[in-house]
Write a protein that holds these residues in place. Sequence first.
Motif, PDB file in Angstrom:
ATOM      1  N   ALA A  54       0.841  -1.210   0.000  1.00  0.00           N
ATOM      2  CA  ALA A  54       0.000   0.000   0.000  1.00  0.00           C
ATOM      3  C   ALA A  54       0.872   1.255   0.000  1.00  0.00           C
ATOM      4  CB  ALA A  54      -0.920   0.001   1.212  1.00  0.00           C
ATOM      5  N   GLN A  55       0.384   2.283  -0.650  1.00  0.00           N
ATOM      6  CA  GLN A  55       1.141   3.529  -0.766  1.00  0.00           C
ATOM      7  C   GLN A  55       0.856   4.431   0.439  1.00  0.00           C
ATOM      8  OE1 GLN A  55       0.507   5.312  -4.612  1.00  0.00           O
ATOM      9  NE2 GLN A  55       1.038   3.444  -5.708  1.00  0.00           N
ATOM     10  N   ALA A  56       1.596   4.183   1.522  1.00  0.00           N
ATOM     11  CA  ALA A  56       1.441   4.972   2.746  1.00  0.00           C
ATOM     12  C   ALA A  56       2.824   5.324   3.281  1.00  0.00           C
ATOM     13  CB  ALA A  56       0.654   4.181   3.786  1.00  0.00           C
ATOM     14  N   ASP A  57       2.877   6.374   4.105  1.00  0.00           N
ATOM     15  CA  ASP A  57       4.149   6.794   4.700  1.00  0.00           C
ATOM     16  C   ASP A  57       4.532   5.914   5.878  1.00  0.00           C
ATOM     17  OD1 ASP A  57       4.265   9.014   2.931  1.00  0.00           O
ATOM     18  OD2 ASP A  57       2.911  10.136   4.243  1.00  0.00           O
ATOM     19  N   VAL A  58       3.525   5.516   6.670  1.00  0.00           N
ATOM     20  CA  VAL A  58       3.767   4.765   7.905  1.00  0.00           C
ATOM     21  C   VAL A  58       2.696   3.697   8.069  1.00  0.00           C
ATOM     22  CG1 VAL A  58       3.937   4.899  10.430  1.00  0.00           C
ATOM     23  CG2 VAL A  58       4.790   6.792   9.038  1.00  0.00           C
ATOM     24  N   ASN A  59       3.106   2.499   8.520  1.00  0.00           N
ATOM     25  CA  ASN A  59       2.164   1.447   8.923  1.00  0.00           C
ATOM     26  C   ASN A  59       2.245   1.281  10.439  1.00  0.00           C
ATOM     27  OD1 ASN A  59       1.504   0.694   6.229  1.00  0.00           O
ATOM     28  ND2 ASN A  59       3.347  -0.552   6.113  1.00  0.00           N
ATOM     29  N   VAL A  60       1.116   1.249  11.101  1.00  0.00           N
ATOM     30  CA  VAL A  60       1.074   0.895  12.525  1.00  0.00           C
ATOM     31  C   VAL A  60       0.236  -0.379  12.622  1.00  0.00           C
ATOM     32  CG1 VAL A  60       0.454   1.612  14.847  1.00  0.00           C
ATOM     33  CG2 VAL A  60       1.220   3.319  13.193  1.00  0.00           C
ATOM     34  N   ILE A  61       0.873  -1.456  13.079  1.00  0.00           N
ATOM     35  CA  ILE A  61       0.224  -2.774  13.069  1.00  0.00           C
ATOM     36  C   ILE A  61       0.063  -3.262  14.503  1.00  0.00           C
ATOM     37  CG2 ILE A  61       0.388  -5.148  12.222  1.00  0.00           C
ATOM     38  CD1 ILE A  61       2.257  -3.975   9.991  1.00  0.00           C
ATOM     39  N   SER A  62      -1.165  -3.538  14.876  1.00  0.00           N
ATOM     40  CA  SER A  62      -1.478  -3.959  16.237  1.00  0.00           C
ATOM     41  C   SER A  62      -1.939  -5.416  16.223  1.00  0.00           C
ATOM     42  CB  SER A  62      -2.583  -3.050  16.795  1.00  0.00           C
ATOM     43  OG  SER A  62      -2.927  -3.432  18.089  1.00  0.00           O
ATOM     44  N   LEU A  63      -1.192  -6.288  16.889  1.00  0.00           N
ATOM     45  CA  LEU A  63      -1.522  -7.719  16.970  1.00  0.00           C
ATOM     46  C   LEU A  63      -2.059  -7.988  18.365  1.00  0.00           C
ATOM     47  CD1 LEU A  63       1.708  -9.090  15.210  1.00  0.00           C
ATOM     48  CD2 LEU A  63      -0.511  -8.605  14.169  1.00  0.00           C
ATOM     49  N   ILE A  64      -3.375  -8.118  18.469  1.00  0.00           N
ATOM     50  CA  ILE A  64      -4.047  -8.245  19.768  1.00  0.00           C
ATOM     51  C   ILE A  64      -4.526  -9.673  19.970  1.00  0.00           C
ATOM     52  CG2 ILE A  64      -5.926  -7.379  21.221  1.00  0.00           C
ATOM     53  CD1 ILE A  64      -3.850  -5.263  20.472  1.00  0.00           C
ATOM     54  N   GLY A  65      -4.049 -10.299  21.048  1.00  0.00           N
ATOM     55  CA  GLY A  65      -4.518 -11.650  21.393  1.00  0.00           C
ATOM     56  C   GLY A  65      -4.015 -12.733  20.460  1.00  0.00           C
ATOM     57  N   GLU A  66      -2.945 -12.457  19.703  1.00  0.00           N
ATOM     58  CA  GLU A  66      -2.401 -13.470  18.795  1.00  0.00           C
ATOM     59  C   GLU A  66      -1.622 -14.523  19.587  1.00  0.00           C
ATOM     60  OE1 GLU A  66      -2.497 -13.695  15.175  1.00  0.00           O
ATOM     61  OE2 GLU A  66      -4.205 -12.440  15.676  1.00  0.00           O
ATOM     62  N   ARG A  67      -1.444 -15.697  18.972  1.00  0.00           N
ATOM     63  CA  ARG A  67      -0.552 -16.695  19.556  1.00  0.00           C
ATOM     64  C   ARG A  67       0.870 -16.147  19.489  1.00  0.00           C
ATOM     65  NH1 ARG A  67      -3.680 -18.914  15.648  1.00  0.00           N
ATOM     66  NH2 ARG A  67      -5.347 -20.319  16.306  1.00  0.00           N
ATOM     67  N   GLY A  68       1.670 -16.431  20.516  1.00  0.00           N
ATOM     68  CA  GLY A  68       3.048 -15.929  20.532  1.00  0.00           C
ATOM     69  C   GLY A  68       3.843 -16.368  19.314  1.00  0.00           C
ATOM     70  N   ARG A  69       3.585 -17.568  18.833  1.00  0.00           N
ATOM     71  CA  ARG A  69       4.293 -18.100  17.666  1.00  0.00           C
ATOM     72  C   ARG A  69       4.016 -17.284  16.414  1.00  0.00           C
ATOM     73  NH1 ARG A  69       2.305 -20.793  13.607  1.00  0.00           N
ATOM     74  NH2 ARG A  69       0.310 -21.142  14.627  1.00  0.00           N
ATOM     75  N   GLU A  70       2.809 -16.714  16.317  1.00  0.00           N
ATOM     76  CA  GLU A  70       2.396 -16.048  15.088  1.00  0.00           C
ATOM     77  C   GLU A  70       3.000 -14.656  14.906  1.00  0.00           C
ATOM     78  OE1 GLU A  70      -1.859 -16.143  15.387  1.00  0.00           O
ATOM     79  OE2 GLU A  70      -2.000 -18.003  14.232  1.00  0.00           O
ATOM     80  N   VAL A  71       3.494 -14.058  16.011  1.00  0.00           N
ATOM     81  CA  VAL A  71       4.008 -12.688  15.917  1.00  0.00           C
ATOM     82  C   VAL A  71       5.232 -12.634  15.007  1.00  0.00           C
ATOM     83  CG1 VAL A  71       5.006 -10.764  17.210  1.00  0.00           C
ATOM     84  CG2 VAL A  71       3.070 -12.034  18.161  1.00  0.00           C
ATOM     85  N   LEU A  72       6.235 -13.480  15.301  1.00  0.00           N
ATOM     86  CA  LEU A  72       7.447 -13.505  14.475  1.00  0.00           C
ATOM     87  C   LEU A  72       7.143 -14.002  13.070  1.00  0.00           C
ATOM     88  CD1 LEU A  72      10.373 -12.706  14.909  1.00  0.00           C
ATOM     89  CD2 LEU A  72      10.913 -15.100  15.371  1.00  0.00           C
ATOM     90  N   ASP A  73       6.201 -14.950  12.960  1.00  0.00           N
ATOM     91  CA  ASP A  73       5.780 -15.434  11.629  1.00  0.00           C
ATOM     92  C   ASP A  73       5.250 -14.277  10.793  1.00  0.00           C
ATOM     93  OD1 ASP A  73       6.482 -17.986  12.139  1.00  0.00           O
ATOM     94  OD2 ASP A  73       4.460 -18.793  12.375  1.00  0.00           O
ATOM     95  N   PHE A  74       4.389 -13.451  11.394  1.00  0.00           N
ATOM     96  CA  PHE A  74       3.807 -12.328  10.656  1.00  0.00           C
ATOM     97  C   PHE A  74       4.889 -11.329  10.239  1.00  0.00           C
ATOM     98  CE2 PHE A  74       2.099  -8.011  10.518  1.00  0.00           C
ATOM     99  CZ  PHE A  74       1.088  -8.162   9.582  1.00  0.00           C
ATOM    100  N   ILE A  75       5.798 -11.028  11.163  1.00  0.00           N
ATOM    101  CA  ILE A  75       6.825 -10.012  10.881  1.00  0.00           C
ATOM    102  C   ILE A  75       7.772 -10.480   9.773  1.00  0.00           C
ATOM    103  CG2 ILE A  75       8.822  -8.804  11.870  1.00  0.00           C
ATOM    104  CD1 ILE A  75       7.236  -8.882  14.566  1.00  0.00           C
ATOM    105  N   GLU A  76       8.223 -11.734   9.850  1.00  0.00           N
ATOM    106  CA  GLU A  76       9.227 -12.216   8.888  1.00  0.00           C
ATOM    107  C   GLU A  76       8.620 -12.725   7.590  1.00  0.00           C
ATOM    108  OE1 GLU A  76      11.710 -15.065  10.836  1.00  0.00           O
ATOM    109  OE2 GLU A  76      12.698 -13.547  12.093  1.00  0.00           O
ATOM    110  N   ARG A  77       7.478 -13.406   7.677  1.00  0.00           N
ATOM    111  CA  ARG A  77       6.901 -14.029   6.475  1.00  0.00           C
ATOM    112  C   ARG A  77       5.943 -13.092   5.744  1.00  0.00           C
ATOM    113  NH1 ARG A  77       2.887 -18.317   8.192  1.00  0.00           N
ATOM    114  NH2 ARG A  77       1.648 -16.429   8.398  1.00  0.00           N
TER     115      ARG A  77
END
Length: 435
Positions: free
Chosen positions: A182-205
Amino acid sequence: MLSLDFEKIKRKVETADYVYIEGKVKKVIGLTVEVEGVRAFVGEVCTIYNEKNLPITCEVVGFKEDNVILMPLGELVGIAPGCRVVAEGKPMSINCSDSLLGKILDGLGNPLNEEQLKGGVPYQLDRDPPDPLKRKRIKDVLPTGVRAIDGFLTCGEGQRVGIFAGSGVGKSTTLGMIAKYAQADVNVISLIGERGREVLDFIERDLGEEGLKKSVIVCATSDRPALVRLKGAFTATAIAEYFRDQGKKVILMMDSVTRFAMAQREVGLAIGEPPATKGYTPSVFAMLPRLMERSGMSDKGSITAFYTVLVDGDDFNEPIADAVRGILDGHIVLSRALAAKNHYPAIDVLNSVSRLMPEIAEEEHRKTASLARDLMATYKDSEDLINIGAYVKGSNKKIDMAITYNDSIEKYLKQGIREHTSFKDSLLALNSIFK
């Protein structure tokens, strides 16, 4: 005339010993702590010093007669009757600056695995939405890089959109594509109540190194206290507001609103609020619009928001989904049936809508998208007859046309995770289907 030495007075004030009114823990009930001897307001930060004299940050969530009800932003372990309690006299806030870019924060805005960030402008977590009369109108398209969205569900800069889906249908992957392309200057991404395993998966993958550079990640995993999960959503929104106030084009993504609502339900039930619709307390339905109205346009910049909604049992009419749909400016529905056919992103175009597309899309674009939608609906209605060979070609011109273009439309809607299509190319590809 009396002369005052202001420098001397200033030094005395700065070096003076302040008097704090302390209270003490009376009892712990479930997730809450009842405190006596403290005067505080709802939302005020208080500190409990446990048996080992270690500070535990809490927030005032209610009152019981003359006592204050606190909910800890940490563990209850070590809190005993008689423990000291100090009211801080201020609500929770986060220091915002450009140094947040590329950082991964916890639900309270503290960097994970890094030193505390210094400096910045303090922003309260719970802020009022922009004045409705000072909001700019949404006039410009925000390209997302996802053909199905840009072609059929065009989003505007400052629009708020819900992404509705059951578990495992591709919400996080779709958010990752939008964050990268997406054509934006800044992304703010909030992961609420996710499994701990999924956080790094989302960031890297899903997000990748390229997406992380212009992003701020706020994560409050499912093991964190309910109040921390709540604050994660407000922290992300406050950070997005900071960048919007700098005149920037911001994208706010929250995954997921349903877990935010569940956290508020936990808090409400813990302080004695009666359950209402499907076990959700009334405060849940009051807090949802307060959170979501903070995004959108202001007189300085824009926050385009994408909120995912995890629907229980694929029931798109459950209470949270229904409430969110009524607040936002459009909804994107992800279909399990499409995902089962390996159709990704699994966006069900016929059940999705962008309320602002008629205003911001060009006339030719609207007509082409409308024709394609019409043919998709016709094909879907006749699909069973076509698949069993009961339909005779030539019986209905509209069905013949739907059969002719169905494969081309499906090919257009399918898109790989690493496949980026500009807005211009999306429109050219959509027009070329009918040429």
